[in-house]
Design a protein around this motif. Structure first.
Motif, PDB file in Angstrom:
ATOM      1  N   TYR A 147      -3.147 -12.412  14.233  1.00 18.81           N
ATOM      2  CA  TYR A 147      -4.318 -12.463  13.364  1.00 18.81           C
ATOM      3  C   TYR A 147      -4.080 -13.166  12.041  1.00 18.81           C
ATOM      4  O   TYR A 147      -5.024 -13.735  11.624  1.00 18.81           O
ATOM      5  N   VAL A 148      -2.814 -13.072  11.433  1.00 16.10           N
ATOM      6  CA  VAL A 148      -2.452 -13.844  10.313  1.00 16.10           C
ATOM      7  C   VAL A 148      -0.947 -14.626  10.403  1.00 16.10           C
ATOM      8  O   VAL A 148      -0.350 -14.173  11.315  1.00 16.10           O
ATOM      9  N   LYS A 149      -0.968 -15.506   9.446  1.00 15.46           N
ATOM     10  CA  LYS A 149       0.239 -16.439   9.414  1.00 15.46           C
ATOM     11  C   LYS A 149       1.784 -15.619   9.013  1.00 15.46           C
ATOM     12  O   LYS A 149       2.813 -16.015   9.073  1.00 15.46           O
ATOM     13  N   SER A 150       1.337 -14.495   8.121  1.00 17.87           N
ATOM     14  CA  SER A 150       2.468 -13.827   7.737  1.00 17.87           C
ATOM     15  C   SER A 150       2.120 -12.419   7.224  1.00 17.87           C
ATOM     16  O   SER A 150       0.820 -12.135   6.930  1.00 17.87           O
ATOM     17  N   GLN A 151       2.936 -11.466   6.924  1.00 26.29           N
ATOM     18  CA  GLN A 151       2.686 -10.151   6.612  1.00 26.29           C
ATOM     19  C   GLN A 151       1.752 -10.231   5.346  1.00 26.29           C
ATOM     20  O   GLN A 151       0.910  -9.499   4.872  1.00 26.29           O
ATOM     21  N   GLN A 152       2.158 -11.195   4.245  1.00 25.21           N
ATOM     22  CA  GLN A 152       1.638 -11.328   2.793  1.00 25.21           C
ATOM     23  C   GLN A 152       0.376 -11.754   3.157  1.00 25.21           C
ATOM     24  O   GLN A 152      -0.420 -11.241   2.419  1.00 25.21           O
ATOM     25  N   ALA A 153       0.140 -12.730   4.100  1.00 26.26           N
ATOM     26  CA  ALA A 153      -1.374 -13.077   4.251  1.00 26.26           C
ATOM     27  C   ALA A 153      -2.299 -11.890   4.889  1.00 26.26           C
ATOM     28  O   ALA A 153      -3.602 -12.142   4.308  1.00 26.26           O
ATOM     29  N   ALA A 154      -1.780 -11.162   5.425  1.00 23.50           N
ATOM     30  CA  ALA A 154      -2.560  -9.844   5.984  1.00 23.50           C
ATOM     31  C   ALA A 154      -2.931  -8.987   4.611  1.00 23.50           C
ATOM     32  O   ALA A 154      -4.048  -8.586   4.720  1.00 23.50           O
ATOM     33  N   PHE A 155      -2.079  -9.040   3.766  1.00 26.13           N
ATOM     34  CA  PHE A 155      -2.530  -8.105   2.311  1.00 26.13           C
ATOM     35  C   PHE A 155      -3.440  -9.242   1.745  1.00 26.13           C
ATOM     36  O   PHE A 155      -4.815  -8.905   1.217  1.00 26.13           O
ATOM     37  N   ASP A 156      -3.252 -10.317   1.377  1.00 25.94           N
ATOM     38  CA  ASP A 156      -3.897 -11.269   0.847  1.00 25.94           C
ATOM     39  C   ASP A 156      -5.554 -11.432   1.170  1.00 25.94           C
ATOM     40  O   ASP A 156      -6.542 -11.597   0.550  1.00 25.94           O
ATOM     41  N   LEU A 157      -5.583 -11.408   2.487  1.00 26.05           N
ATOM     42  CA  LEU A 157      -6.752 -11.823   3.352  1.00 26.05           C
ATOM     43  C   LEU A 157      -7.728 -10.630   3.590  1.00 26.05           C
ATOM     44  O   LEU A 157      -8.986 -10.324   3.311  1.00 26.05           O
ATOM     45  N   TYR A 158      -7.009  -9.341   3.878  1.00 31.51           N
ATOM     46  CA  TYR A 158      -7.603  -8.192   4.293  1.00 31.51           C
ATOM     47  C   TYR A 158      -7.344  -6.885   3.640  1.00 31.51           C
ATOM     48  O   TYR A 158      -8.139  -5.788   3.315  1.00 31.51           O
TER      49      TYR A 158
END
Length: 298
Positions: A147-158
């Motif tokens: 769903y996201v390109k990285s774990q950090q992206a999960a925080f940044d996006l959601y």
């Protein structure tokens, strides 16, 4: 001999099982270790047994999240007294109650993610966490699902504050956490003070207030600190009569900037920081370990 007063295992968000963490620390030269998993005591028995088998001094500890208006406020409870069983049970009950509230929060987060078109299975997320489920495990799940390109992206996006799936975490009030730590025989130490996101002027005022509430000290040496920052924290602690501690905040080998036994600017943690935390029988054990190490060096 090295010491480390801040480390994590799979009982919270670390990469190594408690016994493995102790093994890694011992092989790296650490002879006194505090396991400070986030909001849980689950890994302490396993780690303690392994430390005893290796002849390591083990400090049963915790890292508790505190309600804060800004930044991240984490409080270390260092070196609980296992003989204070009733107080340890009270701490465990308080943590269990908090975890129930956080379970409800996790369900709300997943509900929001599902509504955003990101189907999530809580059972699969639970499998990623050995004990306490947190946002880091949800982020890892989102990454694993693609769903996201990285774990950090999960925080940044959601998942971060202000993002569409964010839900505020229920945490302890400082006075409550300090009381629980003291009743269990531990010292209450503010972890990585830089995460409070306060100016140095405000920080000085805050720590004066923390001391009045019962806080015992601050973690002046941490892997996130620069040398000049640690010096300022030491000076602040000395001005207020607070204890100084240091820890790597080790979460596993995947965090290349953090090594067990080392903190600020990659320097060794001063073993003398350990002494004010020890009970008489532990101090005797530590002194014996030092003498034996000296004998082996000749």
């Amino acid at each position: 001999m090295l010491i480390d007063l801040h480390s994590h295992s799979t009982a919270s968000d670390g990469a190594d099982a408690p016994s493995v963490l102790v093994d890694v620390a011992f092989k790296g030269g650490v002879r006194a270790l505090a396991l400070t998993d986030h909001d849980t005591l689950a890994g302490l028995d396993e780690a303690s047994q392994q430390a005893e088998a290796l002849g390591m001094l083990f400090l049963p500890s915790i890292e508790i999240e505190i309600n804060a208006q800004r930044g991240a406020f984490h409080l270390l409870g260092l070196n609980f007294d296992a003989k204070k069983s009733q107080a340890m049970q009270q701490l465990a009950l308080a943590l269990d109650q908090q975890q129930k509230q956080r379970e409800e929060r996790n369900v709300e987060i997943l509900s929001k993610l599902n509504a955003l078109g990101l189907p999530c299975d809580y059972a699969e997320i639970r499998a990623l966490a050995k004990d306490v489920v947190g946002r880091v495990h949800i982020a890892r799940y989102l990454f694993m699902k693609g769903y996201v390109k990285s774990q950090q992206a999960a925080f940044d996006l959601y998942l971060a504050n202000g993002r569409p799936a964010y839900i505020r975490k229920e945490s302890f009030e400082l006075a409550e956490a300090v009381a629980l730590i003291h009743q269990a025989g531990g010292k209450a130490i503010v972890a990585h003070p830089l995460s409070l996101y306060q100016s140095w002027r405000v920080m000085a005022e805050s720590f004066a207030q923390f001391k009045a509430i019962g806080v015992d000290g601050l973690e002046a040496y941490h892997s996130s600190c620069k040398a000049n920052e640690s010096r300022r924290f030491v000076a602040l602690a000395q001005s207020l009569g607070l204890l100084v501690t240091g820890g790597s905040d080790y979460h596993g080998a995947k965090y290349f900037s953090r090594r067990l036994g080392y903190a600020t600017a990659g320097e060794k943690i001063d073993p003398s920081l350990l002494l004010p935390l020890l009970r008489p029988e532990q101090l005797a054990q530590w002194e014996k370990m030092q003498y034996e190490a000296m004998d082996k060096s000749f």
